[in-house]
Design a protein around this motif. Structure first.
Motif, PDB file in Angstrom:
ATOM      1  N   CYS A 287       0.842  -1.199   0.000  1.00 47.43           N
ATOM      2  CA  CYS A 287       0.000   0.000   0.000  1.00 47.43           C
ATOM      3  C   CYS A 287       0.883   1.257   0.000  1.00 47.43           C
ATOM      4  O   CYS A 287       1.856   1.332   0.745  1.00 47.43           O
ATOM      5  CB  CYS A 287      -0.901  -0.010   1.231  1.00 47.43           C
ATOM      6  N   GLU A 289       0.285   4.133   1.166  1.00 49.65           N
ATOM      7  CA  GLU A 289       0.235   4.917   2.416  1.00 49.65           C
ATOM      8  C   GLU A 289       0.867   4.200   3.610  1.00 49.65           C
ATOM      9  O   GLU A 289       1.659   4.771   4.324  1.00 49.65           O
ATOM     10  CB  GLU A 289      -1.233   5.227   2.769  1.00 49.65           C
ATOM     11  N   CYS A 290       0.437   2.935   3.825  1.00 46.79           N
ATOM     12  CA  CYS A 290       0.835   2.270   5.078  1.00 46.79           C
ATOM     13  C   CYS A 290       1.797   1.112   4.888  1.00 46.79           C
ATOM     14  O   CYS A 290       2.342   0.600   5.864  1.00 46.79           O
ATOM     15  CB  CYS A 290      -0.409   1.788   5.827  1.00 46.79           C
ATOM     16  N   CYS A 299      -4.534   0.093   0.333  1.00 49.56           N
ATOM     17  CA  CYS A 299      -5.201  -1.050   0.962  1.00 49.56           C
ATOM     18  C   CYS A 299      -6.625  -0.626   1.361  1.00 49.56           C
ATOM     19  O   CYS A 299      -6.960   0.560   1.346  1.00 49.56           O
ATOM     20  CB  CYS A 299      -4.415  -1.525   2.174  1.00 49.56           C
ATOM     21  N   CYS A 302      -6.726   2.046   4.195  1.00 50.23           N
ATOM     22  CA  CYS A 302      -6.369   3.413   3.791  1.00 50.23           C
ATOM     23  C   CYS A 302      -7.455   4.019   2.902  1.00 50.23           C
ATOM     24  O   CYS A 302      -7.725   5.212   2.976  1.00 50.23           O
ATOM     25  CB  CYS A 302      -5.003   3.426   3.100  1.00 50.23           C
TER      26      CYS A 302
HETATM   27 ZN    ZN Z   1      -2.759   1.096   3.546  1.00 50.76          ZN
END
Ligand code: ZN
Ligand code: SF4
Length: 310
Positions: A287, A289-290, A299, A302
């Protein structure tokens, strides 16, 4: 009168004691003692045959405090001596559902204390700064989707933080059959033919379901005869869940056509075997972001955080 009523109670097919359950698939009645033995033996066989728990595993058990996860923790704590060096950690997720979750958490705390199992509690509030009731205001029909995504993340992250090597959940045969039918009704082919969490995937912490061959009725009776059946309120969002309708439908079919649920689960396994190696999903990556594994850019968690401004 009393004697006449007592004589109508069927006897256990093994010892002649009054039976507490009839297993139509096996055409036998079982008393409490033989039911407890049967359930534990079948769970042990599932663990062994499917290689679910290995020596040295740290098993994170998702413990809601409801009957399935209560039975799972009791059974695993009894079987643990047969798996060298294995350890249990119970994890309870507090979604923040008023009038419901505090009772189940209390039940989970009492159980872990009585079994001597380490217990962690993680809340949605700790995770995203809001409880589920607040997140859902005005969007209640999405309750189980939002709850499911955040709960999976909470369980996964807490299990990793505890250095768990595998996550065990209390899904039973009824849950599995309901999931097969729900995925078919939604037209979700990838989920229908994918065995989520099966084996020991490289990017995910493996998830196992040791109760998958045991019915909800057997679990309820297993707890009841031992005086451990938790009497708890129902989640207020259940009425929005497709699962609740599917459960009612399947329960009716099962009582008129015993074995329906087991055949449904078996048909999923057959489809999985026939489609082994057929690509049904985008390849997994991280993902943006994370960094969690996912098939798209972001994901599910997110994406949810973006859409709900969490
Ligand atoms: Zn994520
Ligand atoms: Fe969450 Fe839905 Fe289960 Fe309630 S019924 S705990 S909202 S998944």
């Amino acid at each position: 009168m009393v004697e006449a009523a007592a004589s109508r109670i069927p006897s256990c097919s093994y010892c002649g004691e009054p039976a507490v359950i009839y297993q139509p698939e096996r055409r036998r009645h079982l008393c409490g003692t033989h039911l407890v033995r049967d359930v534990e033996n079948r769970v042990e066989a599932t663990i062994r045959e499917e290689d679910l728990i290995r020596p040295g595993d740290r098993v994170a058990v998702g413990l809601s405090g409801g009957k399935d996860s209560t039975a799972l923790l009791i059974i695993l704590s009894r079987l643990l001596s047969k798996i060298p060096e294995a350890k249990l950690i119970a994890i309870t997720i507090d979604e923040g559902i008023a009038g419901y979750r505090s009772d189940t958490i209390k039940s989970a705390e009492e159980l872990t204390r009585s079994l001597g199992v380490e217990h962690r509690i993680i809340s949605f509030y700790d995770m995203v700064g809001r409880d589920l009731d607040t997140i859902l205001r005005g969007r209640e029909p999405q309750a189980c989707t939002v709850c499911g995504i955040l709960r999976k993340k909470a369980l996964m992250d807490t299990s990793r933080a505890c250095d768990a090597t595998v996550i065990a959940t209390g899904h039973n045969l009824d849950d599995e059959a309901q999931s097969v039918l729900m995925n078919a009704l939604r037209g979700d082919l990838p989920r229908l033919i994918r065995n989520a969490g099966a084996g020991r995937p490289a990017l995910f912490l493996a998830r196992v379901k040791p109760l998958a061959a045991v019915t909800e009725k057997e679990i309820a009776a297993y707890l009841f005869v031992q005086g451990r059946f938790p009497v708890l309120p129902e989640c207020p969002y259940t009425r929005y869940a497709l699962r609740a309708e599917v459960r009612g439908l399947l329960a009716g079919l099962e009582s008129r056509h015993p074995g329906t649920m087991a055949r449904l689960v078996e048909s999923k396994k057959k489809i999985e075997r026939y489609t082994t190696g057929v690509p049904v999903m985008e390849p997994l990556h991280r993902c943006r972001e994370c960094g969690d594994p996912c098939s798209g850019e972001l994901c599910q968690v997110c994406r949810l955080r973006c859409s709900l401004d969490l």
